[in-house]
Design a protein around this motif. Structure first.
Motif, short mmCIF file in Angstrom:
data_model
loop_
_atom_site.label_atom_id
_atom_site.label_comp_id
_atom_site.label_asym_id
_atom_site.label_seq_id
_atom_site.Cartn_x
_atom_site.Cartn_y
_atom_site.Cartn_z
N ARG A 175 0.81 -1.22 0.00
CA ARG A 175 0.00 0.00 0.00
C ARG A 175 0.85 1.27 0.00
O ARG A 175 0.49 2.27 -0.61
N ARG A 176 1.98 1.23 0.69
CA ARG A 176 2.74 2.46 0.92
C ARG A 176 4.04 2.55 0.13
O ARG A 176 4.58 3.65 -0.02
N ALA A 177 4.57 1.42 -0.32
CA ALA A 177 5.88 1.47 -1.00
C ALA A 177 5.80 2.30 -2.28
O ALA A 177 4.87 2.14 -3.08
N ARG A 178 6.77 3.17 -2.45
CA ARG A 178 6.79 4.03 -3.63
C ARG A 178 7.50 3.38 -4.81
O ARG A 178 7.35 3.83 -5.95
N SER A 179 8.29 2.37 -4.56
CA SER A 179 9.00 1.67 -5.63
C SER A 179 8.61 0.21 -5.62
O SER A 179 8.00 -0.30 -4.67
N ALA A 180 8.98 -0.47 -6.68
CA ALA A 180 8.60 -1.87 -6.83
C ALA A 180 9.55 -2.82 -6.12
O ALA A 180 9.20 -4.00 -5.92
N GLU A 181 10.73 -2.36 -5.73
CA GLU A 181 11.74 -3.26 -5.17
C GLU A 181 11.26 -3.98 -3.91
O GLU A 181 11.44 -5.20 -3.79
N PRO A 182 10.66 -3.28 -2.91
CA PRO A 182 10.21 -4.02 -1.72
C PRO A 182 9.17 -5.08 -2.04
O PRO A 182 9.20 -6.18 -1.46
N ARG A 183 8.26 -4.78 -2.97
CA ARG A 183 7.25 -5.77 -3.33
C ARG A 183 7.86 -6.95 -4.04
O ARG A 183 7.46 -8.10 -3.83
N ILE A 184 8.84 -6.69 -4.90
CA ILE A 184 9.53 -7.78 -5.59
C ILE A 184 10.26 -8.67 -4.59
O ILE A 184 10.25 -9.90 -4.70
N LEU A 185 10.90 -8.04 -3.60
CA LEU A 185 11.61 -8.80 -2.58
C LEU A 185 10.66 -9.70 -1.81
O LEU A 185 10.97 -10.89 -1.57
N LEU A 186 9.51 -9.18 -1.42
CA LEU A 186 8.54 -9.99 -0.69
C LEU A 186 8.01 -11.14 -1.55
O LEU A 186 7.78 -12.25 -1.06
N ASP A 187 7.82 -10.88 -2.83
CA ASP A 187 7.39 -11.94 -3.74
C ASP A 187 8.43 -13.05 -3.82
O ASP A 187 8.10 -14.24 -3.84
N ILE A 188 9.70 -12.66 -3.89
CA ILE A 188 10.78 -13.65 -3.96
C ILE A 188 10.79 -14.51 -2.71
O ILE A 188 10.91 -15.75 -2.77
N VAL A 189 10.66 -13.87 -1.55
CA VAL A 189 10.65 -14.62 -0.29
C VAL A 189 9.45 -15.56 -0.25
O VAL A 189 9.57 -16.74 0.13
N ALA A 190 8.26 -15.06 -0.63
CA ALA A 190 7.05 -15.89 -0.60
C ALA A 190 7.17 -17.07 -1.56
O ALA A 190 6.77 -18.19 -1.23
N ASN A 191 7.71 -16.84 -2.74
CA ASN A 191 7.90 -17.93 -3.71
C ASN A 191 8.87 -18.97 -3.18
O ASN A 191 8.65 -20.18 -3.33
N THR A 192 9.95 -18.51 -2.57
CA THR A 192 10.94 -19.45 -2.03
C THR A 192 10.35 -20.30 -0.92
O THR A 192 10.55 -21.52 -0.88
N VAL A 193 9.60 -19.67 -0.02
CA VAL A 193 8.97 -20.42 1.07
C VAL A 193 7.95 -21.41 0.52
O VAL A 193 7.88 -22.57 0.96
#
Length: 409
Positions: free
Chosen positions: A221-239
């Motif tokens: 909701r608050r992130a201004r760039s895509a990097e934090p969301r991409i990082l969370l996606d990577i972690v979720a995919n790995t888990v």
């Protein structure tokens, strides 16, 4: 050396860029949720004797055991009848909602709570199928099991379609149910913590899961760039991929250990092991059918030896896709036969659901297509109208729109 580094790089990319096995994780979710739900509904008239105040394993004995093994069960928070009914109802509702794929992140946690609460309350009530459900309920929490065949996936598609038509602002989160559900569960968790009902590892687990979901929503909701969301996606995919690997390893371990232990038994060695349960009243819902099978010695011997060979060989067949698919079909048919002949439907359903992790994706896609066509035909016969078929790609609400992430697939 360069080739080895390239293979490593490709492997890391494959594990992190997407949640693998979307159809397999969906069918596992549906299978185990349906198995547990059907079991709870069938045993509803006997719930008091199995897990409630009237259980042979008294509340005091269960409390002493839990104090030693530190297993989780919400039924130990109170011995009142009202609390037992609340926990049982929670188990039924969470199973049904997980089956439908509604807010699968939250429902998978509640599903696990229901399974652990009831099974750990009366540990002597379960069988092998209950043990499988017990383990898989924990593994499902770490999977993105609502990518397809779920209400979450349908909601994500509708949201995307609405944005494509310009009906929803792109930067505005349309989902309000997810944050509200997150807040309600957080309040319940705070009450349980304040009352001293949670401590140690389970306290960290539940607060950790709750905090991760809040972080995901906040970043989306608050992130201004895509990097934090991409990082969370990577972690979720790995888990997710790690959890799917554990599920596959667990299924292989179940079959291999069962097969090798059978080899050590004298009745399995002489080919007569299947004969004896056919003559037990507890495992003979259809006595005439059991007697018919037991009267054919060659059939008993073939089934006995075939069971051992199939269980021992199954983990090794994973290296050959065609052989694996054939043996997988044999194993599922065998479990279906066990459900009918020996009267163990929920054990068989649990094992079939565990086997489903190895089903090939093309088959599951066709299965989904058949189900969709059957639903449309049924609706047309009733005079209803449904839209034409639409290919459902594996996706999640998080990957399609990060601004309204709640408790979803």
């Amino acid at each position: 050396m360069n080739r080895f580094a390239l293979l490593i790089s490709r492997g890391i990319t494959r594990v992190t860029e997407a949640a693998l096995g979307p159809y397999q994780s969906a069918v596992i979710r549906i299978g185990f949720a349906a198995t547990w739900l059907l079991f709870l509904l069938r045993e509803f008239p006997h719930r008091q004797e199995m897990y409630g105040p009237d259980a042979p394993w008294a509340w005091g004995l269960a409390q002493q055991l839990i104090a030693n093994n530190h297993a989780f069960t919400a039924l130990m928070w109170s011995d009142s009848q009202v609390w037992f009914e609340i926990v049982y109802a929670l188990a039924v509702v969470s199973s049904a909602l997980l089956l439908l794929g509604w807010r699968t992140r939250a429902m998978s946690v509640l599903f696990m709570i229901g399974v652990l609460s009831l099974q750990n309350r009366s540990i002597f009530m379960g069988d092998g199928g209950d043990n499988v459900i017990h383990l898989m309920s924990i593994y499902l929490v770490f999977t993105r099991c609502g990518q397809v065949w779920s209400l979450d996936a349908r909601r994500a598609r509708r949201t995307d379609d609405a944005r494509a038509r310009g009906e929803l602002p792109r930067a505005t989160g349309a989902d309000r149910v997810g944050p509200v559900l997150w807040a309600v569960l957080g309040l319940a968790l705070a009450v349980a913590t304040g009352a001293g009902r949670l401590s140690g590892g389970w306290l960290a687990v539940f607060w950790g899961l709750w905090a991760v979901q809040g972080l995901w929503w906040l970043v989306g909701r608050r992130a201004r760039s895509a990097e934090p969301r991409i990082l969370l996606d990577i972690v979720a995919n790995t888990v997710h991929n790690a959890a799917m690997f554990v599920i596959m390893a667990e299924a292989c371990l179940i079959y291999s250990t069962a097969g090798w232990y059978k080899i050590q038994g004298s009745r399995w060695q002489d080919g007569t092991a299947v004969y004896y349960p056919l003559h037990l009243d507890y495992f003979s819902p259809w006595p005439a059918l059991s007697d018919l099978l037991a009267s054919h010695g060659i059939m008993v011997m073939l089934v006995t030896y075939g069971t051992v060979m199939a269980q021992v060989a199954f983990p090794f067949t994973l290296f050959n896709r065609r052989v694996k698919n054939v043996l997988l079909g044999v194993m599922m048919v065998e479990h279906a036969a066990i459900a009918v002949i020996l009267g163990l439907p929920f054990f068989s359903l649990a094992m079939i659901a565990a086997d489903a992790v190895f089903l090939p994706t093309p088959f599951l896609r066709r299965l989904g297509g058949w189900a969709a066509r059957a639903r449309r035909e049924l609706s047309s016969r009733r005079g209803g109208t449904l839209p034409g078929p639409r290919k459902q790609e594996p996706r999640t609400e998080e990957t399609t729109e990060h601004t309204h992430v709640g408790f979803t697939a």
